[in-house]
Design an enzyme around this catalytic site. Structure first.
Site, PDB file in Angstrom:
ATOM      1  N   HIS A  56      55.765  52.629  53.065  1.00  0.00           N
ATOM      2  CA  HIS A  56      56.995  52.996  53.783  1.00  0.00           C
ATOM      3  C   HIS A  56      57.029  54.503  54.078  1.00  0.00           C
ATOM      4  CE1 HIS A  56      58.569  48.936  53.346  1.00  0.00           C
ATOM      5  NE2 HIS A  56      58.252  48.992  52.064  1.00  0.00           N
ATOM      6  N   HIS A  92      54.712  52.476  46.704  1.00  0.00           N
ATOM      7  CA  HIS A  92      55.967  52.341  47.447  1.00  0.00           C
ATOM      8  C   HIS A  92      56.781  53.610  47.177  1.00  0.00           C
ATOM      9  CE1 HIS A  92      55.176  48.032  47.758  1.00  0.00           C
ATOM     10  NE2 HIS A  92      56.265  47.878  48.498  1.00  0.00           N
ATOM     11  N   ASP A  99      55.852  43.523  55.724  1.00  0.00           N
ATOM     12  CA  ASP A  99      56.486  43.647  54.409  1.00  0.00           C
ATOM     13  C   ASP A  99      56.766  42.278  53.777  1.00  0.00           C
ATOM     14  OD1 ASP A  99      57.353  45.084  52.235  1.00  0.00           O
ATOM     15  OD2 ASP A  99      59.302  45.612  53.072  1.00  0.00           O
TER      16      ASP A  99
END
Length: 365
Positions: free
Chosen positions: A243, A219, A301
């Site tokens: 992301h 992440h 997510d």
């Protein structure tokens, strides 16, 4: 946005899909939370699906802290309960099958669902008998039973937590132990302001993962700056970025990652709700990714907390970012190419997509 995984009406993109970035503990059904609480004699502040939904989900953009706070509403119900842990994994596969997903990689922290041999024990649980190892075993069982029942493929990714570096070596050892039993990679999630340079235990875990041939995603660049993405690539040797929106603030890094064909696991709805990106979808970094033909996927997510489905993310991309059917096909093929399956299974997955999309197996796509 529809509740609990199934959109009414026709999907924005109704062909087979691949999803690479979804958290198991952020994809639990509200009905299951209420059901398990009742069985375990746990009193919740809400007793109906609509009331519990509004407690567990965000209805407008907020902060990542606010978003993460939602887990406190329900995690104590599921954590430490063998039956519940296996059940959420099984139901997860069912939800994804209904969303048209044919391959999914689902991630979670084994330590956050355990109540034994974990320091500290989370969610104010009393010490019990479910270890992080037990959690992985239970999730694997649930996913395998789900695969058989719903005829899709599901694999898992084990998460380290940035604020708990002392768990990371155990996470990599669990990845090694279960590498032939459904676990395909390691991840690190949590507060991006805690860098890994100052947490040698995260770095050591990722070095061990690389040495042992365990796939790595991180992440990075969600709410954190592009420097976190650079660290993920250079220090942790990430093969994919979770992301990564803020990568575009560093043109040199962004160009380098485009050249390397680095995969970005993007989550449009999530990025707005957590305050990671401008609330105006038409200014989303994903538009830049699309224009530059970057390698990325669309993912949910934490659909429970976002009160969304995979279709919500496709809908946002189509409605506000000019995505076409062709782009949806391209990004799913890229997702399949960037997934953490062994080569032969990856090839089979790609062929399944090429066939469903009416494309000749074009390796240059």
């Amino acid at each position: 946005m529809a509740e609990n995984g199934v959109n009414s009406g026709t999907a924005t993109f109704d062909k087979p899909k691949v999803e690479l970035h979804v958290h198991l503990d952020g994809a639990i059904r509200i009905e299951t939370i209420l059901d398990v609480a009742k069985r375990r004699g746990i009193t919740l502040p809400a007793t109906t699906v609509p009331e519990m939904t509004s407690l567990c989900s965000m209805d407008k953009p907020g902060t990542l802290t606010e978003f993460l706070g939602k887990f406190n509403q329900y995690m104590h119900v599921i954590a430490g309960d063998r039956e519940a842990i296996k059940r959420i994994a099984y139901e997860f596969v069912e939800t994804k099958a209904k969303e048209g997903v044919i391959y999914v990689e689902v991630r979670y922290s084994p330590h956050l669902l355990a109540n034994c041999r974990v320091e500290p024990i989370h969610w104010n649980q009393k010490e019990g008998d479910v270890t992080p190892d037990d959690v992985v075993h239970l999730v694997n069982e649930g996913l395998k039973e789900g695969e058989k029942a719903f005829r899709i493929k599901a694999r898992s990714i084990l998460c380290c937590m940035r604020h708990m570096p002392n768990w990371s070596m155990e996470v990599v050892e669990l990845c090694k132990k279960y590498r032939n039993d459904g676990v395909v990679a390691i991840d690190i999630a949590g507060d991006e302001s805690l860098n890994c340079e100052t947490c040698p235990l995260h770095r050591e875990a990722y070095e061990e993962a690389e040495k042992s041939g365990i796939h790595r995603t991180v992440h990075a660049g969600e709410v954190g700056p592009s420097s976190v993405v650079r660290e993920a690539v250079e220090v942790l040797k990430a093969e994919r970025i979770g992301h990564g929106y803020h990568t575009i603030e560093d043109e040199v890094l962004y160009k380098q990652l485009l050249e390397q064909n680095m995969h970005f696991e993007t989550c449009p709805v999530s990025s707005i709700m957590t305050g990671a990106c401008d609330p105006d979808f038409t200014k989303h970094p994903l538009i830049r990714f699309k224009e530059d033909k970057a390698n990325y996927s669309l993912n949910t997510d934490d659909p429970l907390i976002l009160n969304s489905t995979l279709d919500s993310d496709y809908q946002a991309a189509k409605q506000y970012m000019g995505f076409t059917e062709e782009e949806f096909m391209r990004l799913n093929i890229n997702a399949a190419k960037s997934c953490f399956l062994p080569e032969k299974e990856k090839k089979d997955l790609l062929n399944q997509l090429y066939e469903a999309y009416g494309m000749i197996n074009d390796t240059s796509f």
